[in-house]
Motif scaffolding. Structure first.
Motif, PDB file in Angstrom:
ATOM      1  N   PRO A   1       0.832  -1.210   0.000  1.00 52.14           N
ATOM      2  CA  PRO A   1       0.000   0.000   0.000  1.00 52.14           C
ATOM      3  C   PRO A   1       0.867   1.260   0.000  1.00 52.14           C
ATOM      4  O   PRO A   1       1.904   1.305   0.665  1.00 52.14           O
ATOM      5  CB  PRO A   1      -0.786  -0.118   1.312  1.00 52.14           C
ATOM      6  N   VAL A   2       0.419   2.258  -0.734  1.00 50.59           N
ATOM      7  CA  VAL A   2       1.243   3.449  -0.944  1.00 50.59           C
ATOM      8  C   VAL A   2       1.586   4.142   0.375  1.00 50.59           C
ATOM      9  O   VAL A   2       2.669   4.733   0.517  1.00 50.59           O
ATOM     10  CB  VAL A   2       0.567   4.385  -1.974  1.00 50.59           C
ATOM     11  N   GLU A   3       0.697   4.025   1.399  1.00 51.40           N
ATOM     12  CA  GLU A   3       0.990   4.656   2.699  1.00 51.40           C
ATOM     13  C   GLU A   3       2.255   4.057   3.329  1.00 51.40           C
ATOM     14  O   GLU A   3       2.843   4.649   4.217  1.00 51.40           O
ATOM     15  CB  GLU A   3      -0.120   4.454   3.745  1.00 51.40           C
ATOM     16  N   GLN A   4       2.651   2.855   2.869  1.00 53.54           N
ATOM     17  CA  GLN A   4       3.853   2.238   3.458  1.00 53.54           C
ATOM     18  C   GLN A   4       5.123   2.594   2.689  1.00 53.54           C
ATOM     19  O   GLN A   4       6.203   2.149   3.044  1.00 53.54           O
ATOM     20  CB  GLN A   4       3.705   0.706   3.452  1.00 53.54           C
ATOM     21  N   LEU A   5       4.978   3.379   1.615  1.00 49.96           N
ATOM     22  CA  LEU A   5       6.114   3.536   0.703  1.00 49.96           C
ATOM     23  C   LEU A   5       6.859   4.866   0.851  1.00 49.96           C
ATOM     24  O   LEU A   5       7.602   5.259  -0.042  1.00 49.96           O
ATOM     25  CB  LEU A   5       5.649   3.353  -0.748  1.00 49.96           C
ATOM     26  N   HIS A   6       6.683   5.537   1.986  1.00 53.73           N
ATOM     27  CA  HIS A   6       7.341   6.845   2.147  1.00 53.73           C
ATOM     28  C   HIS A   6       8.859   6.726   2.166  1.00 53.73           C
ATOM     29  O   HIS A   6       9.558   7.666   1.814  1.00 53.73           O
ATOM     30  CB  HIS A   6       6.851   7.532   3.423  1.00 53.73           C
ATOM     31  N   ASN A   7       9.364   5.580   2.599  1.00 52.83           N
ATOM     32  CA  ASN A   7      10.828   5.412   2.675  1.00 52.83           C
ATOM     33  C   ASN A   7      11.318   4.392   1.636  1.00 52.83           C
ATOM     34  O   ASN A   7      12.237   3.629   1.898  1.00 52.83           O
ATOM     35  CB  ASN A   7      11.262   4.981   4.087  1.00 52.83           C
ATOM     36  N   ALA A   8      10.671   4.406   0.459  1.00 55.21           N
ATOM     37  CA  ALA A   8      11.025   3.384  -0.546  1.00 55.21           C
ATOM     38  C   ALA A   8      11.489   3.999  -1.865  1.00 55.21           C
ATOM     39  O   ALA A   8      10.877   4.934  -2.388  1.00 55.21           O
ATOM     40  CB  ALA A   8       9.807   2.500  -0.813  1.00 55.21           C
ATOM     41  N   VAL A   9      12.578   3.432  -2.391  1.00 58.19           N
ATOM     42  CA  VAL A   9      13.052   3.752  -3.746  1.00 58.19           C
ATOM     43  C   VAL A   9      13.184   2.407  -4.454  1.00 58.19           C
ATOM     44  O   VAL A   9      13.783   1.478  -3.905  1.00 58.19           O
ATOM     45  CB  VAL A   9      14.444   4.436  -3.707  1.00 58.19           C
ATOM     46  N   VAL A  10      12.603   2.298  -5.657  1.00 62.87           N
ATOM     47  CA  VAL A  10      12.668   1.027  -6.381  1.00 62.87           C
ATOM     48  C   VAL A  10      13.363   1.275  -7.731  1.00 62.87           C
ATOM     49  O   VAL A  10      13.058   2.257  -8.417  1.00 62.87           O
ATOM     50  CB  VAL A  10      11.251   0.451  -6.615  1.00 62.87           C
ATOM     51  N   ILE A  11      14.299   0.388  -8.057  1.00 58.31           N
ATOM     52  CA  ILE A  11      15.013   0.528  -9.337  1.00 58.31           C
ATOM     53  C   ILE A  11      14.880  -0.807 -10.085  1.00 58.31           C
ATOM     54  O   ILE A  11      15.064  -1.877  -9.491  1.00 58.31           O
ATOM     55  CB  ILE A  11      16.507   0.857  -9.125  1.00 58.31           C
ATOM     56  N   PHE A  12      14.531  -0.740 -11.376  1.00 57.45           N
ATOM     57  CA  PHE A  12      14.447  -1.982 -12.164  1.00 57.45           C
ATOM     58  C   PHE A  12      14.801  -1.684 -13.613  1.00 57.45           C
ATOM     59  O   PHE A  12      14.991  -0.517 -13.995  1.00 57.45           O
ATOM     60  CB  PHE A  12      13.053  -2.626 -12.065  1.00 57.45           C
ATOM     61  N   SER A  13      14.870  -2.740 -14.399  1.00 56.81           N
ATOM     62  CA  SER A  13      15.300  -2.575 -15.784  1.00 56.81           C
ATOM     63  C   SER A  13      14.921  -3.837 -16.565  1.00 56.81           C
ATOM     64  O   SER A  13      14.817  -4.914 -15.971  1.00 56.81           O
ATOM     65  CB  SER A  13      16.815  -2.369 -15.770  1.00 56.81           C
ATOM     66  N   PRO A  14      14.733  -3.728 -17.876  1.00 55.64           N
ATOM     67  CA  PRO A  14      14.443  -4.948 -18.652  1.00 55.64           C
ATOM     68  C   PRO A  14      15.716  -5.745 -18.968  1.00 55.64           C
ATOM     69  O   PRO A  14      15.674  -6.738 -19.672  1.00 55.64           O
ATOM     70  CB  PRO A  14      13.816  -4.391 -19.938  1.00 55.64           C
ATOM     71  N   SER A  15      16.872  -5.315 -18.439  1.00 59.13           N
ATOM     72  CA  SER A  15      18.132  -5.839 -18.966  1.00 59.13           C
ATOM     73  C   SER A  15      18.368  -7.314 -18.682  1.00 59.13           C
ATOM     74  O   SER A  15      18.883  -8.023 -19.546  1.00 59.13           O
ATOM     75  CB  SER A  15      19.304  -4.995 -18.481  1.00 59.13           C
ATOM     76  N   LYS A  16      18.016  -7.803 -17.483  1.00 57.48           N
ATOM     77  CA  LYS A  16      18.274  -9.224 -17.210  1.00 57.48           C
ATOM     78  C   LYS A  16      17.298 -10.103 -17.990  1.00 57.48           C
ATOM     79  O   LYS A  16      17.696 -11.064 -18.642  1.00 57.48           O
ATOM     80  CB  LYS A  16      18.141  -9.531 -15.719  1.00 57.48           C
ATOM     81  N   ALA A  17      16.011  -9.783 -17.925  1.00 56.46           N
ATOM     82  CA  ALA A  17      15.005 -10.655 -18.538  1.00 56.46           C
ATOM     83  C   ALA A  17      15.138 -10.702 -20.059  1.00 56.46           C
ATOM     84  O   ALA A  17      14.889 -11.739 -20.667  1.00 56.46           O
ATOM     85  CB  ALA A  17      13.608 -10.175 -18.154  1.00 56.46           C
ATOM     86  N   PHE A  18      15.510  -9.596 -20.674  1.00 56.23           N
ATOM     87  CA  PHE A  18      15.544  -9.559 -22.142  1.00 56.23           C
ATOM     88  C   PHE A  18      16.974  -9.560 -22.701  1.00 56.23           C
ATOM     89  O   PHE A  18      17.159  -9.402 -23.899  1.00 56.23           O
ATOM     90  CB  PHE A  18      14.760  -8.345 -22.642  1.00 56.23           C
ATOM     91  N   ASN A  19      17.941  -9.713 -21.827  1.00 54.03           N
ATOM     92  CA  ASN A  19      19.341  -9.767 -22.244  1.00 54.03           C
ATOM     93  C   ASN A  19      19.764  -8.516 -23.008  1.00 54.03           C
ATOM     94  O   ASN A  19      20.356  -8.593 -24.092  1.00 54.03           O
ATOM     95  CB  ASN A  19      19.600 -11.018 -23.104  1.00 54.03           C
ATOM     96  N   VAL A  20      19.448  -7.356 -22.423  1.00 52.00           N
ATOM     97  CA  VAL A  20      19.768  -6.091 -23.088  1.00 52.00           C
ATOM     98  C   VAL A  20      20.548  -5.151 -22.144  1.00 52.00           C
ATOM     99  O   VAL A  20      20.302  -3.945 -22.118  1.00 52.00           O
ATOM    100  CB  VAL A  20      18.483  -5.399 -23.623  1.00 52.00           C
ATOM    101  N   ALA A  21      21.518  -5.723 -21.421  1.00 56.99           N
ATOM    102  CA  ALA A  21      22.284  -4.902 -20.467  1.00 56.99           C
ATOM    103  C   ALA A  21      22.940  -3.708 -21.165  1.00 56.99           C
ATOM    104  O   ALA A  21      23.009  -2.605 -20.614  1.00 56.99           O
ATOM    105  CB  ALA A  21      23.336  -5.757 -19.775  1.00 56.99           C
ATOM    106  N   ALA A  22      23.416  -3.926 -22.397  1.00 55.52           N
ATOM    107  CA  ALA A  22      24.138  -2.850 -23.094  1.00 55.52           C
ATOM    108  C   ALA A  22      23.212  -1.744 -23.598  1.00 55.52           C
ATOM    109  O   ALA A  22      23.693  -0.723 -24.106  1.00 55.52           O
ATOM    110  CB  ALA A  22      24.965  -3.445 -24.237  1.00 55.52           C
ATOM    111  N   LEU A  23      21.908  -1.894 -23.451  1.00 57.38           N
ATOM    112  CA  LEU A  23      21.007  -0.788 -23.816  1.00 57.38           C
ATOM    113  C   LEU A  23      21.113   0.368 -22.822  1.00 57.38           C
ATOM    114  O   LEU A  23      20.827   1.515 -23.154  1.00 57.38           O
ATOM    115  CB  LEU A  23      19.531  -1.234 -23.794  1.00 57.38           C
TER     116      LEU A  23
END
Ligand SMILES: Cc1ncc(COP(=O)(O)O)c(C=O)c1O
Length: 393
Positions: free
Chosen positions: A218-240
């Motif tokens: 729930p968004v009320e729990q996310l005041h101290n949250a930073v999330v980072i993600f990328s398609p690089s592992k799943a699609f094998n596109v690290a060099a993008l």
């Protein structure tokens, strides 16, 4: 049979590949990229962009962010608000920037070890301290759990300001449940600690329990949250070099984004946007086929260990294409074992000690490759383990 090709061997030698920068007789199964070509839909998008021929400055538009939002909604049942979302050129550059922005030189950054080694560089190269909270390893189940008591002690240290979470967790291949994530966020909040969740492996989960993003809380729990993600592992596109940083809390977001902009991480390269949009909009069928292939490969490793190397224990759970093998019956020093394997068989694995925690009793093997390479790797592993035992006697 999948309509996609996961069997052809692509010659990646002399292609600037970090993984394949090895001697002719060597077989690399270490760094986290795959020996499969990416989804045909992504290749088409990249080719179209190259054909255009102009490569000036770029910025992501609404279509780009909509593609990411739709992916998370459909695939993971997670709602991301567009204003929370920003483009960054990589997970690790963004993570390092967040470390600089949200902590001070001399602060503690808490990590649950064994964990992805580059976290230590992001922390230590910026003059912060790594404060380890080792995961608890159960030698009966070969699985890891959070040591809540130890974790709270580390978070309560006055200089602890950040916790970097690996979700799913590399190298132990574990997804974290919503219940665990919620408990973790609340505990961090109690001690004034911000959680930075690296979710780069979120789309590579090979069965239940599924990946749960921190953003599923729930968004009320996310005041101290930073999330980072990328398609690089799943699609094998690290060099993008295309990733996303998501910060639901407005004031935290402004602070984080000032760092990202100062560090010039918000500027896409010539194919980053087209490539990742194609992944999120058109790559789902390919990803499902990839996951089937990885499940098959993982099963082959389980059978092989059972039949030929029962002294090695399978310690991975269901996430990532990186398997975590307990080699404690063979050595207390996996770095020594990995050197022996390379020297005597040409097999290149990651030694577990680089991930700290109890990693010196483990090796990590990357199974994202055609079957033929996987069998070759397993034969080399078996040969090397046997001669290692002889050398040590
Ligand atoms: C947990 C984790 N985070 C980040 C990365 C690398 O991210 P990037 O290439 O976007 O910096 C990896 C690569 O293996 C990883 O395993």
């Amino acid at each position: 049979m999948s309509k996609y090709d996961f069997e052809s061997i692509i010659d990646r030698r002399n292609s600037n590949s970090v993984k394949w920068h090895v001697a002719d007789n060597e077989l690399p199964m270490w760094i986290a990229d795959m020996d499969f070509a990416t989804a045909p839909e992504i290749l088409t998008a990249l080719q179209k962009k190259i054909t255009l021929g102009t490569f000036g400055y770029e910025e992501p538009d609404d279509n780009y962010f909509d593609a990411i939002i739709a992916w998370f909604k459909q695939r993971h049942h997670v709602n991301i608000q567009s204003e929370w979302l920003n483009f960054v050129t990589g997970v690790i550059p963004a993570l390092s920037s967040v470390v600089r922005r949200l902590s001070h030189v001399g602060d503690n950054v808490v990590v649950m070890t064994p964990v992805y080694d580059i976290f230590f560089h992001s922390i230590e190269n910026n003059g912060r301290h790594v404060l380890e909270s080792p995961l608890k390893y159960d030698t009966d189940t070969n699985h890891y759990e959070i040591d809540w008591h130890n974790l709270e002690t580390q978070l309560a240290e006055p200089l602890s300001t950040l916790l970097i979470l690996c979700n799913p967790h590399n190298p132990v291949g574990k997804t974290w449940s919503q219940k665990t994530l919620s408990r973790l966020l609340l505990l961090c909040r109690k001690h004034g600690v911000t959680v930075v969740s690296d979710e780069i492996h979120g789309d590579v989960v090979l069965g239940e329990p599924s990946y749960q993003s921190l953003l599923s809380l729930p968004v009320e729990q996310l005041h101290n949250a930073v999330v980072i993600f990328s398609p690089s592992k799943a699609f094998n596109v690290a060099a993008l070099h295309a990733a996303s940083v998501v910060v639901p809390d407005k004031s935290l977001r402004e602070t984080v984004m000032r760092g990202i902009n100062n560090d010039e991480l918000a500027e896409p390269n010539l194919v980053a946007l087209e490539g990742s949009m194609a992944a999120y909009q058109k790559g789902e069928k390919w990803l499902d086929a990839l996951i089937e292939q990885l499940q098959y490969n993982r099963h082959q490793v389980e059978i092989f260990l059972h039949d030929h190397l029962p002294q090695l224990k399978f310690a991975s759970e269901n996430a990532t294409y990186l398997l975590w093998l307990d080699v404690s019956a063979v050595t207390e020093n996996s770095s020594d074992l990995v050197k022996h394997l390379r020297k005597t068989t040409g097999l290149v694995l990651s030694a577990g000690n680089i991930y700290r925690g109890n990693g010196e009793k483990f090796v990590r093997i990357n199974i994202a490759c055609p079957r033929q390479l996987l069998s070759d790797g397993l034969m080399r592993l078996s040969r090397g383990i046997k001669t290692y035992a002889n050398v040590k006697q």
